[in-house]
Design an enzyme around this catalytic site. Structure first.
Site, PDB file in Angstrom:
ATOM      1  N   GLU A   1     -13.465   4.161  -6.415  1.00 39.41           N
ATOM      2  CA  GLU A   1     -11.938   3.333  -7.038  1.00 39.41           C
ATOM      3  C   GLU A   1     -12.116   3.127  -9.136  1.00 39.41           C
ATOM      4  O   GLU A   1     -10.926   3.902  -8.789  1.00 39.41           O
ATOM      5  CB  GLU A   1     -11.488   2.005  -6.686  1.00 39.41           C
ATOM      6  CG  GLU A   1     -11.387   2.296  -5.008  1.00 39.41           C
ATOM      7  CD  GLU A   1     -11.039   3.497  -4.579  1.00 39.41           C
ATOM      8  OE1 GLU A   1     -10.426   4.013  -4.738  1.00 39.41           O
ATOM      9  OE2 GLU A   1     -12.219   3.340  -2.973  1.00 39.41           O
TER      10      GLU A   1
ATOM     11  N   HIS B   1     -11.598   6.992  -9.475  1.00 44.39           N
ATOM     12  CA  HIS B   1     -10.076   7.726  -9.771  1.00 44.39           C
ATOM     13  C   HIS B   1      -9.706   7.017 -10.496  1.00 44.39           C
ATOM     14  O   HIS B   1      -8.322   8.035 -11.742  1.00 44.39           O
ATOM     15  CB  HIS B   1      -9.581   6.839  -8.485  1.00 44.39           C
ATOM     16  CG  HIS B   1      -8.962   7.148  -7.477  1.00 44.39           C
ATOM     17  ND1 HIS B   1      -9.237   8.458  -7.245  1.00 44.39           N
ATOM     18  CD2 HIS B   1     -10.762   6.856  -5.871  1.00 44.39           C
ATOM     19  CE1 HIS B   1      -9.120   8.830  -5.731  1.00 44.39           C
ATOM     20  NE2 HIS B   1      -9.594   8.033  -5.117  1.00 44.39           N
TER      21      HIS B   1
ATOM     22  N   GLN C   1       0.862  -1.124  -0.320  1.00 46.14           N
ATOM     23  CA  GLN C   1       0.137   0.693   0.025  1.00 46.14           C
ATOM     24  C   GLN C   1       0.983   1.246   0.229  1.00 46.14           C
ATOM     25  O   GLN C   1       1.061   1.375   0.521  1.00 46.14           O
ATOM     26  CB  GLN C   1      -0.649  -0.227   0.849  1.00 46.14           C
ATOM     27  CG  GLN C   1      -1.618   1.337   1.520  1.00 46.14           C
ATOM     28  CD  GLN C   1      -2.307   1.379   0.163  1.00 46.14           C
ATOM     29  OE1 GLN C   1      -2.647   0.998  -0.476  1.00 46.14           O
ATOM     30  NE2 GLN C   1      -2.633   3.149   0.035  1.00 46.14           N
TER      31      GLN C   1
HETATM   32  N1  BES Z   1      -7.074   6.413  -2.807  1.00 47.68           N
HETATM   33  C1  BES Z   1      -7.448   6.142  -1.410  1.00 47.68           C
HETATM   34  C2  BES Z   1      -7.574   6.069  -0.466  1.00 47.68           C
HETATM   35  C3  BES Z   1      -6.331   6.474   0.220  1.00 47.68           C
HETATM   36  C4  BES Z   1      -6.430   6.971   0.809  1.00 47.68           C
HETATM   37  C5  BES Z   1      -5.018   5.354   0.262  1.00 47.68           C
HETATM   38  C6  BES Z   1      -4.660   8.502   1.187  1.00 47.68           C
HETATM   39  C7  BES Z   1      -4.238   6.049   0.989  1.00 47.68           C
HETATM   40  C8  BES Z   1      -4.310   7.184   1.541  1.00 47.68           C
HETATM   41  C9  BES Z   1      -9.238   5.624  -1.579  1.00 47.68           C
HETATM   42  O1  BES Z   1      -9.219   5.942  -3.334  1.00 47.68           O
HETATM   43  C10 BES Z   1     -10.329   5.428  -1.049  1.00 47.68           C
HETATM   44  O2  BES Z   1     -10.637   6.929  -0.707  1.00 47.68           O
HETATM   45  N2  BES Z   1     -10.509   4.698   0.002  1.00 47.68           N
HETATM   46  C11 BES Z   1     -11.817   4.661   0.900  1.00 47.68           C
HETATM   47  C12 BES Z   1     -12.833   4.242  -0.009  1.00 47.68           C
HETATM   48  C13 BES Z   1     -13.856   4.702  -1.037  1.00 47.68           C
HETATM   49  C14 BES Z   1     -15.005   4.573  -0.824  1.00 47.68           C
HETATM   50  C15 BES Z   1     -14.328   6.641   0.043  1.00 47.68           C
HETATM   51  C16 BES Z   1     -11.619   4.121   2.068  1.00 47.68           C
HETATM   52  O3  BES Z   1     -10.448   2.932   2.048  1.00 47.68           O
HETATM   53  O4  BES Z   1     -12.227   4.050   3.053  1.00 47.68           O
HETATM   54 ZN    ZN Z   2     -10.727   8.048  -2.788  1.00 43.37          ZN
END
Ligand code: BES
Ligand code: ZN
Length: 622
Positions: free
Chosen positions: A315, A318, A131
């Site tokens: 996702e 993105h 990650q």
């Molecule tokens: N890019 C993020 C995950 C992330 C952000 C990892 C910052 C590390 C640092 C991902 O797209 C995200 O936002 N995931 C969310 C779920 C989403 C449905 C809002 C999560 O992990 O909760």
């Molecule tokens: Zn995100």
């Protein structure tokens, strides 16, 4: 010369040095020691004479070699270690365009989680996954770990032959190691013989290529006993090879192709060819991670009620906002997450309907308001564009870039109307794809393409101001309003009747719980749970929101359930509120002791990033 033309507070990459354009990686994964021994062939954009800085964290550098002559090349590692940025590797260049670094990772590399066989579902083989967002790629290989430095790469992963590897890249080969292919890394340049390790019995090499330039935080792989199911013309679901897990995942994500098609209508062609999904073990620290060609997902989204679709929509979104257009630094993180939250809700609206989209907006609105409370003493992080010098992005991760970013874009949509905004979005994506940009670049593009917008909306207040601007908008919809008013009635002691909640699913309950006061009478918590068994919900959003209420209401009946939850999942979205609820505030000795004990017992099962987040919660509150 193409150089980094900005300063990233999270990277040593320098404004007067060339950019890396390509990295070729040879990675030997050693499961018994949780270590990767690697060689990185780094190619830079231009000839350059002088220092050249790369980011590293906890890497051992064995040697740097001239890529042509294989003669040893000067290098130095900064003696000081910055707690956020790590260590600076300087490979002073003398006009050469490529060099080779031989290195090993640390067992505590922040991007990697190594699972021993007992920590996996099948308990037969080990598992490892990455990650890298935001600044963890540097713990796997030396790189200019800033999203402005986009790279193409090739990666050869040498792994035990019982296992298989997947990456956020195109799979080009699975083959036996070829004697001689790593000979140039020498037999004595590492403090062991790399070539004989590489070619040992029982090893296989999986080769991947990423030919579209990506920011380093999108580098990703997983290795384990993996299986997959086909769910669409460009989508497979991968997971640990357990038929029941694979079947459940295939069912949950059956609608993915339809979602991709709807997204393409909204944002333009899907540019990454494949859209595979990888379901990780429960310790995965995120809900989802938008690794290109292969999204990584927490298994907690598989609930058998198609609710994983929202995370997939996010996702997937993105793929345009984040992966095609990338924030230049984490100070502009809202360009990734705010746009993606907006795009996600547009997708949800077509695929799941307006009511569900409105519910999600409502849940987000509550979340945004809660964050204002959290940051009331640190208003910087209520801004869209933030100053992050000396700040660890993992520590200030919040819903602000998601929800305030969403509100900003929604505000613009309301101002100019949906058709015009849709056209604007498509043009924005087409104009900046494969580029990393900052807030100013977006604003300039907005003002140029929507003349007069700056007179209608206070763009500076939205992007640079603290708090929630007055023209932000709480959603109105009949479902939303109904749920909020039922939550208000709870304050007066009323538990909703069965007929009032008959068609509620996870999101309705989540919104309901989010709208309750932070703490209530313990007896009310018990009464609510007696009727609706929220503490046993399979939906973790609901379960965690309920347990948080229970902790803050000092309803100690649920502490064993809290402990169980903290030990079975490693998603930071659940760990954060539960640990904070336990340790926050005075007069909570029992809770603090519980938090410390549970963490000491669960720590090894968390990803290093999640470990760090819990540790910083403790540092702040204990
Ligand atoms: N890019 C993020 C995950 C992330 C952000 C990892 C910052 C590390 C640092 C991902 O797209 C995200 O936002 N995931 C969310 C779920 C989403 C449905 C809002 C999560 O992990 O909760
Ligand atoms: Zn995100």
């Amino acid at each position: 010369m193409s150089v980094v033309d900005f300063v990233d507070p999270h990277s040593y990459a320098s404004a007067c040095q060339p950019l890396t354009t390509h990295i070729s990686l040879f990675l030997y994964l050693d499961f018994p020691t949780s270590t990767i021994h690697g060689a990185a062939l780094v190619t830079v954009s231009d000839e350059h004479n002088g220092p050249f800085f790369l980011d590293t964290r906890l890497l051992t550098i064995h040697q740097v070699l001239n890529a042509q002559t294989l003669a040893s090349h000067p290098w130095s590692l900064s003696p000081t270690v910055d707690p956020i940025k790590g260590q600076r590797l300087d490979v002073p260049l003398n006009n050469e365009r490529a060099f080779l670094i031989l290195f090993s990772t640390s067992p505590s590399a922040s991007a990697l989680q190594w699972l021993s066989p007992p920590q996996t579902f099948n308990k037969a083989h080990p598992f490892v996954y990455t990650q890298c967002q935001c600044i963890h790629a540097r713990s796997i290989f030396p790189c200019q770990d800033t999203p402005g430095a986009r790279i193409c790469y090739k990666a050869s992963l040498n792994i035990p032959s019982q296992l298989s590897a997947v990456m956020s890249a195109q799979h080009v080969d699975r083959r036996a190691p070829v004697p001689g292919e790593t000979k140039k890394f020498g037999s004595n340049l590492f403090n062991f013989d790399f070539e004989s390790l590489w070619c040992a019995e029982g090893r296989v090499v999986e080769v991947f290529e990423m030919n579209q330039p990506i920011p380093p935080y999108l580098f990703a792989f997983a290795v384990g006993e993996l299986g997959f199911r086909e769910v669409g013309p460009r989508t497979r679901v991968y997971a640990e090879s357990v038929p029941a897990v694979l079947d459940a995942a295939a069912l949950e994500f059956a609608g993915t192709e339809e979602t991709i098609r709807q997204a393409e209508k909204l944002f333009g062609d899907y540019e990454w060819e494949r859209f595979d999904l990888l379901v990780l073990p429960p310790s995965f620290p995120c809900g989802g991670m938008e690794n290109p060609r292969m999204v990584f997902l927490t298994p907690t989204v598989i609930k058998g009620d198609a609710s994983g679709a929202q995370v997939v929509a996010h996702e997937l979104a993105h793929s345009w906002t984040g992966n095609l257009i990338t924030n230049q630094t984490n100070e502009h993180f809202w360009l990734n997450e705010g746009f993606t939250t907006y795009a996600e809700r547009r997708i949800v609206e077509v695929v799941q309907g307006e009511d569900i989209a409105a519910l999600n907006i409502g849940i987000g609105w509550r979340g945004l308001n809660r964050e204002m409370e959290r940051f009331k003493e640190n208003l910087e992080f209520t801004k869209l564009k933030t100053k992050q010098e000396g700040v660890d992005p993992d520590d200030v991760y919040s819903e602000v870039p998601y929800e305030k970013g969403f509100q900003f874009l929604w505000r613009i949509e309301r101002e100019i109307g949906r058709p015009a905004f849709d056209e604007f979005l498509k043009k924005y994506i087409a104009s900046f794809k494969f580029k990393s940009i900052d807030t100013e670049t977006f604003l300039k593009f907005l003002v140029e393409n929507v003349p007069g917008i700056e007179k209608q909306i206070d763009l500076e207040l939205w992007t640079e101001g603290t708090g929630i601007p007055p023209d932000a908008y709480e959603p109105v919809s009949s479902v939303y309003t109904k749920i909020v008013s039922l939550a208000n009635e709870f304050k007066l002691g009323k538990i909703p009747r069965e007929d009032e909640v008959a068609d509620w699913k996870g999101q309705e309950w989540e919104l309901y719980l989010e709208n309750l006061p932070k703490s209530v009478e313990a007896s009310q918590v018990l009464a609510l749970d007696e009727r609706y068994r929220l503490s046993e919900s399979k939906n973790y959003e609901v379960k965690v929101a309920f347990l948080q209420l229970a902790i803050l209401s000092k309803c100690r009946d649920y502490y064993s359930e809290v402990e169980k939850t903290l030990k079975e999942v490693g998603r930071m979205k659940y760990l954060r509120p539960l640990y904070i609820a336990l340790v926050q505030g005075a007069g909570k000795e029992e809770e603090k002791i519980l938090a410390k004990r549970v963490f000491s017992e669960a720590r090894d099962c968390y990803h290093p990033i999640a470990q760090g987040v819990v540790e910083s919660i403790f540092a702040k509150h204990l």
